[in-house]
Write an enzyme that holds these catalytic residues in place. Sequence first.
Site, mmCIF file in Angstrom:
data_model
loop_
_atom_site.group_PDB
_atom_site.id
_atom_site.type_symbol
_atom_site.label_atom_id
_atom_site.label_comp_id
_atom_site.label_asym_id
_atom_site.label_seq_id
_atom_site.Cartn_x
_atom_site.Cartn_y
_atom_site.Cartn_z
ATOM 1 N N ARG A 24 37.744 49.047 15.913
ATOM 2 C CA ARG A 24 37.058 50.142 15.212
ATOM 3 C C ARG A 24 38.045 51.035 14.466
ATOM 4 N NH1 ARG A 24 33.927 53.059 19.646
ATOM 5 N NH2 ARG A 24 35.807 52.423 20.735
ATOM 6 N N ASN A 42 30.655 50.059 18.709
ATOM 7 C CA ASN A 42 30.562 48.954 19.650
ATOM 8 C C ASN A 42 29.112 48.779 20.069
ATOM 9 O OD1 ASN A 42 33.296 48.397 19.711
ATOM 10 N ND2 ASN A 42 33.692 49.608 21.534
#
Length: 96
Positions: A24, A42
Amino acid sequence: MTEKNTMQTVHMIVSGKVQGVGFRAYTLKFAQQFNLSGWVKNLPTSEVEITVSGSSENIQQFITIIQNSPSPFSIVTDTKIDYIPYKDFLNFKIQY
């Protein structure tokens, strides 16, 4: 506007070794580098979800990087990509 500079929004589901490996953070870095907006988060399925908006040319470069594992520790095995109606976000952020 030329075709390559058309604004668009893409929704992606990325599978593989993409959680717990800085995926990320690297996604955020490259989205900012390509002046894209949207978000990354996520999923409970061990996948990562990305929605990103910007010029079609920059989005294509971003998709290529994502498909080739942007984090040195990630391994992308599959990327589902859907082009959705354009949405303008203020910035690109990691959602928790």
